[in-house]
Design a protein around this motif. Structure first.
Motif, PDB file in Angstrom:
ATOM      1  N   GLY A 104       0.359   1.409  -2.059  1.00 49.12           N
ATOM      2  CA  GLY A 104      -0.424   2.625  -1.930  1.00 49.12           C
ATOM      3  C   GLY A 104      -1.920   2.376  -1.938  1.00 49.12           C
ATOM      4  N   ILE A 105      -2.681   3.417  -2.274  1.00 47.08           N
ATOM      5  CA  ILE A 105      -4.137   3.387  -2.169  1.00 47.08           C
ATOM      6  C   ILE A 105      -4.773   3.972  -3.429  1.00 47.08           C
ATOM      7  CG2 ILE A 105      -6.143   4.279  -0.892  1.00 47.08           C
ATOM      8  CD1 ILE A 105      -4.385   4.439   1.579  1.00 47.08           C
ATOM      9  N   VAL A 106      -5.831   3.320  -3.894  1.00 47.10           N
ATOM     10  CA  VAL A 106      -6.745   3.880  -4.888  1.00 47.10           C
ATOM     11  C   VAL A 106      -8.105   3.972  -4.217  1.00 47.10           C
ATOM     12  CG1 VAL A 106      -7.892   3.560  -7.106  1.00 47.10           C
ATOM     13  CG2 VAL A 106      -5.475   2.968  -6.860  1.00 47.10           C
TER      14      VAL A 106
ATOM     15  N   ILE B 146      -5.774   8.839  -6.013  1.00 43.41           N
ATOM     16  CA  ILE B 146      -4.711   7.867  -6.255  1.00 43.41           C
ATOM     17  C   ILE B 146      -3.437   8.308  -5.552  1.00 43.41           C
ATOM     18  CG2 ILE B 146      -3.277   6.763  -8.034  1.00 43.41           C
ATOM     19  CD1 ILE B 146      -5.609   7.291 -10.008  1.00 43.41           C
ATOM     20  N   SER B 147      -2.832   7.387  -4.832  1.00 39.68           N
ATOM     21  CA  SER B 147      -1.531   7.620  -4.211  1.00 39.68           C
ATOM     22  C   SER B 147      -0.786   6.291  -4.182  1.00 39.68           C
ATOM     23  CB  SER B 147      -1.688   8.185  -2.798  1.00 39.68           C
ATOM     24  OG  SER B 147      -0.411   8.386  -2.200  1.00 39.68           O
ATOM     25  N   ILE B 148      -0.014   6.014  -5.241  1.00 38.32           N
ATOM     26  CA  ILE B 148       0.645   4.731  -5.374  1.00 38.32           C
ATOM     27  C   ILE B 148       2.063   4.906  -5.914  1.00 38.32           C
ATOM     28  CG2 ILE B 148      -1.464   3.388  -5.729  1.00 38.32           C
ATOM     29  CD1 ILE B 148      -0.938   3.476  -8.722  1.00 38.32           C
TER      30      ILE B 148
ATOM     31  N   TYR C 147       2.555   7.883  -8.618  1.00 36.90           N
ATOM     32  CA  TYR C 147       1.357   8.489  -9.200  1.00 36.90           C
ATOM     33  C   TYR C 147       0.489   9.016  -8.063  1.00 36.90           C
ATOM     34  CZ  TYR C 147       2.755   6.095 -13.463  1.00 36.90           C
ATOM     35  OH  TYR C 147       3.465   5.664 -14.555  1.00 36.90           O
ATOM     36  N   SER C 148       0.128  10.286  -8.129  1.00 31.82           N
ATOM     37  CA  SER C 148      -0.647  10.887  -7.051  1.00 31.82           C
ATOM     38  C   SER C 148      -1.560  11.977  -7.599  1.00 31.82           C
ATOM     39  CB  SER C 148       0.287  11.488  -5.991  1.00 31.82           C
ATOM     40  OG  SER C 148      -0.461  12.152  -4.982  1.00 31.82           O
TER      41      SER C 148
ATOM     42  N   GLY D  57      -7.163  15.874  -1.190  1.00 28.63           N
ATOM     43  CA  GLY D  57      -8.482  15.436  -1.624  1.00 28.63           C
ATOM     44  C   GLY D  57      -8.729  15.594  -3.107  1.00 28.63           C
ATOM     45  N   SER D  58      -7.704  15.998  -3.859  1.00 25.74           N
ATOM     46  CA  SER D  58      -7.866  16.123  -5.307  1.00 25.74           C
ATOM     47  C   SER D  58      -8.082  14.749  -5.926  1.00 25.74           C
ATOM     48  CB  SER D  58      -6.626  16.780  -5.923  1.00 25.74           C
ATOM     49  OG  SER D  58      -6.445  18.085  -5.408  1.00 25.74           O
ATOM     50  N   SER D  59      -8.743  14.728  -7.070  1.00 23.90           N
ATOM     51  CA  SER D  59      -9.086  13.451  -7.694  1.00 23.90           C
ATOM     52  C   SER D  59      -8.973  13.576  -9.209  1.00 23.90           C
ATOM     53  CB  SER D  59     -10.498  13.017  -7.303  1.00 23.90           C
ATOM     54  OG  SER D  59     -11.451  13.989  -7.725  1.00 23.90           O
TER      55      SER D  59
END
Length: 330
Positions: free
Chosen positions: A120-122, A139-141, A152-153, A158-160
């Motif tokens: 995924g991506i951080v 976070i999307s992992i 975990y997302s 666009g939420s953070s």
């Protein structure tokens, strides 16, 4: 504790060489001696400037999970100098932490993972009004931990989440630049002495993997008596060890497990360190918080040496020294 200290050198880093110096070695590496560790200049890893640690202000709960445990929360994200990502996952019911490490590639403000343990991506959210060390992360992992896959997302809109970028507790200088990287163990030299034994043995890695059992077998062949639990604890294979500028010390084992400690300089000449195992790392039952390790940097390498005195399971007294030969591929 003295009996277990023998394992320090081997099992918590097996004392993985980062354990050591007795009081006599402290004398050998401080005072008026020349500080060779700041004279040696190893080139920084190409990705060293990407290193950063983020502590989430509020741990992020798993959005979904395959398996039985749905309590784990994401607490800390570390990017190492050698472009690896280390996640701290906590169980809020017990406070226990588990750690997962994977390779990470940076593209601008994004860290991308596509390994077997983390995918995924951080993403660091750009902000022109950043306050102090505060930042925001998207976070999307997915994380594979102990047979369960956690997602975990922060949401796809666009939420953070808010996080604090950790300030390095270790002042950047040449010795730290030398040390902060991922190392492979090329081999070791074991020295054992007792009333009727004096033995030296070189122990070699297996294609870059260091078998702690080789140390156990050699010591046992010289007469050291281990308990059953000690033999089980030494049945590990070390793939790499990583030190970071933010004071993390990470042992990665074959099979995907990690032990994590913090490290600090043990003397002003930067010739030894001491480590403290983090809660949740199995090595902590062997590591004394006063454990120290001497280190000598050389061309693309480092020698780490531990010296201890211990009583084995039969109460026989031993003096032991373990020097690990580390190699940097960066």
């Amino acid at each position: 504790m003295k009996k277990n200290l023998f394992l320090v050198a081997f099992s918590a880093f097996a004392a993985l060489t980062f354990t050591a110096c007795s009081s006599s070695s402290d004398d050998d590496n401080s005072g008026s001696n020349t500080n060779t560790n700041t004279a040696v200049n190893l080139s920084k890893p190409a990705t060293a400037d990407n290193a950063v640690e983020f502590k989430l202000n509020t741990p992020l709960p798993a959005a979904s999970v395959t398996g039985e445990d749905q309590l784990k929360q994401l607490k800390t994200i570390d990017i190492t100098e050698s472009s690896q990502i280390l996640l701290e996952i906590i169980d809020p019911s017990t406070g226990e932490s588990k750690y997962v490490m994977e390779s990470a590639a940076r593209n601008g403000n994004e860290f991308r993972m596509n390994g077997t343990k983390i995918k995924g991506i951080v993403r660091i959210v750009p902000s022109g009004t950043r306050a102090g060390n505060s930042t925001k992360l998207e976070i999307s992992i997915t994380v594979l931990l102990e047979g369960n896959t956690f997602a975990y997302s922060t949401g796809g809109d666009g939420s953070s989440v808010d996080a604090e970028e950790a300030i390095s507790p270790i002042t950047p200088e040449q010795a730290m630049n030398n040390f902060a990287r991922t190392w492979n163990i090329q081999g070791a030299t074991l020295e054992l002495k007792s009333t009727d034994v004096e033995a030296y043995k070189d122990i070699y890695s297996h294609n870059g993997v260091f078998f702690l059992k080789d140390v156990l077998d050699e010591a046992a062949s010289r007469g050291v008596n281990f308990t059953v639990s000690e033999k089980e604890d030494l049945n590990k294979q070390i793939k790499s060890l990583t030190a970071t500028k933010n004071g993390l010390f990470i042992l990665a084992y074959v099979g995907g497990a990690e032990d994590v400690a913090t490290w600090t300089w043990a003397d002003t000449n930067k010739t030894s360190i001491k480590i403290t195992m983090k809660a949740g790392s199995t090595g902590n039952k062997f590591i004394n918080n006063d454990t120290k390790i001497s280190l000598v940097f050389k061309n693309k390498g480092c020698d780490l040496t531990m010296k201890i005195n211990f009583d084995d399971d039969s109460k026989k007294k031993w003096d032991a020294s373990l020097k690990l030969v580390l190699q940097s591929n960066e």
